[in-house]
Design a protein around this motif. Structure first.
Motif, PDB file in Angstrom:
ATOM      1  N   ALA A 147       0.892  -1.342  -0.103  1.00 56.67           N
ATOM      2  CA  ALA A 147       0.087  -0.186  -0.251  1.00 56.67           C
ATOM      3  C   ALA A 147       0.704   1.153  -0.069  1.00 56.67           C
ATOM      4  N   PHE A 148       1.553   1.532  -0.985  1.00 56.99           N
ATOM      5  CA  PHE A 148       2.316   2.759  -1.362  1.00 56.99           C
ATOM      6  C   PHE A 148       2.383   2.947  -2.704  1.00 56.99           C
ATOM      7  N   GLY A 149       2.537   4.502  -3.403  1.00 55.36           N
ATOM      8  CA  GLY A 149       2.707   4.934  -4.464  1.00 55.36           C
ATOM      9  C   GLY A 149       1.421   4.734  -5.224  1.00 55.36           C
ATOM     10  N   ASP A 150       1.403   4.169  -6.459  1.00 57.05           N
ATOM     11  CA  ASP A 150       0.278   4.348  -7.200  1.00 57.05           C
ATOM     12  C   ASP A 150      -0.700   3.175  -6.671  1.00 57.05           C
ATOM     13  N   ARG A 151      -0.599   1.880  -6.045  1.00 61.36           N
ATOM     14  CA  ARG A 151      -1.411   1.097  -5.060  1.00 61.36           C
ATOM     15  C   ARG A 151      -2.224   1.845  -4.363  1.00 61.36           C
ATOM     16  N   LEU A 152      -1.495   2.672  -3.250  1.00 63.12           N
ATOM     17  CA  LEU A 152      -2.264   3.442  -2.312  1.00 63.12           C
ATOM     18  C   LEU A 152      -2.965   4.491  -2.869  1.00 63.12           C
ATOM     19  N   GLY A 153      -2.662   5.262  -4.048  1.00 62.35           N
ATOM     20  CA  GLY A 153      -3.069   6.396  -4.780  1.00 62.35           C
ATOM     21  C   GLY A 153      -4.608   5.823  -5.181  1.00 62.35           C
ATOM     22  N   ARG A 154      -4.592   4.415  -5.600  1.00 61.19           N
ATOM     23  CA  ARG A 154      -5.996   3.881  -6.303  1.00 61.19           C
ATOM     24  C   ARG A 154      -7.086   4.047  -5.203  1.00 61.19           C
ATOM     25  N   SER A 155      -6.564   3.651  -4.069  1.00 56.44           N
ATOM     26  CA  SER A 155      -7.391   3.514  -2.940  1.00 56.44           C
ATOM     27  C   SER A 155      -8.242   4.916  -2.683  1.00 56.44           C
ATOM     28  N   LEU A 161      10.328  -0.363   2.200  1.00 59.37           N
ATOM     29  CA  LEU A 161       9.727   0.672   3.035  1.00 59.37           C
ATOM     30  C   LEU A 161       9.394   1.866   1.953  1.00 59.37           C
ATOM     31  N   ALA A 162       8.650   2.918   2.188  1.00 64.87           N
ATOM     32  CA  ALA A 162       8.057   3.779   1.508  1.00 64.87           C
ATOM     33  C   ALA A 162       7.205   4.743   2.215  1.00 64.87           C
ATOM     34  N   VAL A 163       7.214   5.956   1.493  1.00 71.41           N
ATOM     35  CA  VAL A 163       6.454   7.195   2.041  1.00 71.41           C
ATOM     36  C   VAL A 163       5.683   7.498   0.726  1.00 71.41           C
ATOM     37  N   THR A 164       4.325   7.971   1.040  1.00 78.24           N
ATOM     38  CA  THR A 164       3.609   8.262  -0.400  1.00 78.24           C
ATOM     39  C   THR A 164       3.030   9.756   0.298  1.00 78.24           C
ATOM     40  N   GLU A 165       3.113  10.574  -0.673  1.00 81.04           N
ATOM     41  CA  GLU A 165       2.232  11.941  -0.434  1.00 81.04           C
ATOM     42  C   GLU A 165       1.069  11.796  -1.201  1.00 81.04           C
ATOM     43  N   LEU A 166      -0.011  12.073  -0.395  1.00 85.21           N
ATOM     44  CA  LEU A 166      -1.352  12.185  -0.992  1.00 85.21           C
ATOM     45  C   LEU A 166      -2.007  13.399  -0.764  1.00 85.21           C
ATOM     46  N   ARG A 167      -2.703  14.207  -1.889  1.00 81.77           N
ATOM     47  CA  ARG A 167      -3.396  15.485  -1.590  1.00 81.77           C
ATOM     48  C   ARG A 167      -4.655  15.443  -2.156  1.00 81.77           C
ATOM     49  N   ILE A 168      -5.840  15.805  -1.675  1.00 77.96           N
ATOM     50  CA  ILE A 168      -7.002  16.054  -2.224  1.00 77.96           C
ATOM     51  C   ILE A 168      -7.612  17.387  -1.904  1.00 77.96           C
ATOM     52  N   ASP A 169      -7.751  18.293  -2.873  1.00 77.53           N
ATOM     53  CA  ASP A 169      -7.714  19.744  -2.835  1.00 77.53           C
ATOM     54  C   ASP A 169      -8.979  20.177  -2.401  1.00 77.53           C
ATOM     55  N   LYS A 170     -10.086  19.355  -2.779  1.00 74.89           N
ATOM     56  CA  LYS A 170     -11.446  19.703  -2.452  1.00 74.89           C
ATOM     57  C   LYS A 170     -12.131  18.903  -1.478  1.00 74.89           C
ATOM     58  N   GLY A 211     -13.784  14.065   4.861  1.00 79.28           N
ATOM     59  CA  GLY A 211     -14.639  15.064   4.507  1.00 79.28           C
ATOM     60  C   GLY A 211     -13.936  16.308   4.081  1.00 79.28           C
ATOM     61  N   ASP A 212     -12.956  16.657   4.458  1.00 80.61           N
ATOM     62  CA  ASP A 212     -12.057  17.807   4.332  1.00 80.61           C
ATOM     63  C   ASP A 212     -11.082  17.800   3.471  1.00 80.61           C
ATOM     64  N   PRO A 213     -10.414  18.803   2.815  1.00 77.92           N
ATOM     65  CA  PRO A 213      -9.134  18.566   1.809  1.00 77.92           C
ATOM     66  C   PRO A 213      -8.077  17.843   2.788  1.00 77.92           C
ATOM     67  N   LEU A 214      -7.348  17.174   2.061  1.00 80.87           N
ATOM     68  CA  LEU A 214      -6.378  16.278   2.427  1.00 80.87           C
ATOM     69  C   LEU A 214      -4.908  16.620   2.192  1.00 80.87           C
ATOM     70  N   HIS A 215      -4.054  16.592   3.065  1.00 80.75           N
ATOM     71  CA  HIS A 215      -2.585  16.628   2.535  1.00 80.75           C
ATOM     72  C   HIS A 215      -2.044  15.835   3.506  1.00 80.75           C
ATOM     73  N   SER A 216      -1.430  14.729   3.281  1.00 79.92           N
ATOM     74  CA  SER A 216      -0.734  13.686   4.130  1.00 79.92           C
ATOM     75  C   SER A 216       0.202  12.916   3.670  1.00 79.92           C
ATOM     76  N   LEU A 217       1.334  12.371   4.624  1.00 76.76           N
ATOM     77  CA  LEU A 217       2.352  11.455   4.177  1.00 76.76           C
ATOM     78  C   LEU A 217       1.891  10.019   4.810  1.00 76.76           C
ATOM     79  N   TYR A 218       2.238   9.104   3.890  1.00 77.50           N
ATOM     80  CA  TYR A 218       1.763   7.726   4.615  1.00 77.50           C
ATOM     81  C   TYR A 218       3.023   7.002   4.300  1.00 77.50           C
ATOM     82  N   PHE A 219       3.646   6.413   5.603  1.00 81.28           N
ATOM     83  CA  PHE A 219       4.773   5.707   5.766  1.00 81.28           C
ATOM     84  C   PHE A 219       4.470   4.446   5.533  1.00 81.28           C
ATOM     85  N   TYR A 220       4.883   3.638   4.627  1.00 82.53           N
ATOM     86  CA  TYR A 220       4.704   2.023   4.530  1.00 82.53           C
ATOM     87  C   TYR A 220       5.740   1.120   5.253  1.00 82.53           C
TER      88      TYR A 220
END
Length: 311
Positions: A7-15, A34-43, A103-112
């Motif tokens: 669950a990192f990169g594109d696989r996590l992004g698809r979720s 080991l990995a860290v993925t940056e996810l942003r949802i602006d709306k 529910g809110d705009p999201l900006h997070s780092l997900y460490f796998y």
């Protein structure tokens, strides 16, 4: 067959219905990823995530933006409904099929961090009874070390990661060491549930069911592979996992259906068939029981979220 590869990169992004989110990768000395993925949802008003995959690993999330509504489901049950401030951290056990409402705009780092890495680091630290991270699902807390590592890595996503790989390795491996040192849980005899499956039996049975997710597999066949009677296998599985083997298999089929529902051109009848259900009616009953809403309503919510994102 649908397979999960971490669950990192594109696989996590698809979720999160995001394409090609930025990811930084490393590995332990023995090759655990080991990995860290940056996810942003602006709306706002995104809705529910899709399954992240039933993986023997953890996600350590660093919130870079406040979430006024943080809702988490594990194993199909609501376990957390609260708010998370910017700068807080929470952890997810991917063996428990976490799904979140955003529910809110999201900006997070997900460490796998896979369990394999945790056990390896535990042995290197002389803590040979480490079995995982001791967490309360969805609990948000402040950890200055996790926050500092995240803030140090954040600018690297926008630079050439290859030129900074040595720093990435140092920080991701260092985070893994820190998590094991600070949050690891031990496996002692008193922790073993009487009558539960041994870890190797649990792993074998779930793998057998994954490989036969469409046609199914009998209790007798799994019991024979584990050296148990059918009754002992069924009782041990429920004590270990919290549900029967049949219910676990149906949950994995629902996970597959959720992946397929992201494609608006596939009918619910075809999704039911491709996910291994006997018919659409059976699919609808199982889906509604696990997710709390009918497949059609879920898909409508997903479509509305995508339209709002594109607007």
């Amino acid at each position: 067959m649908l397979m999960y590869h971490g669950a990192f990169g594109d696989r996590l992004g698809r979720s999160f219905h995001l394409s090609d989110p930025p990811v930084l990768r490393s590995q332990t000395r023995r090759g655990a990823r080991l990995a860290v993925t940056e996810l942003r949802i602006d709306k706002a008003g995104y809705g529910m995530t899709s399954p992240m995959g039933n993986d023997d690993a953890y996600l350590v999330c660093l919130n870079l933006r406040k979430q006024s509504t943080h809702e988490l489901w594990c194993d199909g049950r609501s376990v957390c409904s609260t708010s998370c401030e910017s700068g807080t951290t929470y952890m997810l056990d991917l063996r428990r099929d976490p799904i979140m409402y955003i529910g809110d705009p999201l900006h997070s780092l997900y460490f796998y961090i896979p369990r394999q890495a945790i056990v390896e680091i535990g042995e290197e630290l002389g803590k040979r009874n480490v079995s995982g991270l001791a967490i309360h699902p969805g609990e948000c807390f402040r950890d200055s070390i996790v926050g500092s590592i995240g803030q140090t890595l954040l600018p690297i996503f926008n630079k050439a990661p290859a030129a900074n790989q040595a720093l990435i390795d140092h920080l991701l491996q260092g985070l893994c060491v820190y998590m094991v040192s600070t949050y690891s849980g031990s496996s002692t005899r008193s922790d073993i549930v009487r009558g539960a499956l041994a870890p190797w039996q649990q792993k074998l049975v779930t793998q057998m069911m994954r490989e036969r997710i469409f046609e199914g597999i009998s209790i007798n066949e799994m019991a024979e592979a584990c050296g148990l009677s059918a009754g002992a296998l069924a009782r041990g599985f429920k004590k270990s996992i919290g549900m029967s083997p049949h219910q676990w298999l149906l949950s994995r089929r629902v996970d597959m259906a959720l992946e397929l529902m992201a494609d608006p051109d596939i009918s619910l009848a075809d999704i039911a068939f491709n996910a291994g259900f006997s018919d659409q009616s059976h699919f609808s009953r199982v889906f509604t029981q696990k997710m709390g809403v009918a497949p059609g309503a879920w898909r409508k919510s997903l479509t509305n979220s995508k339209r709002a994102e594109a607007a």
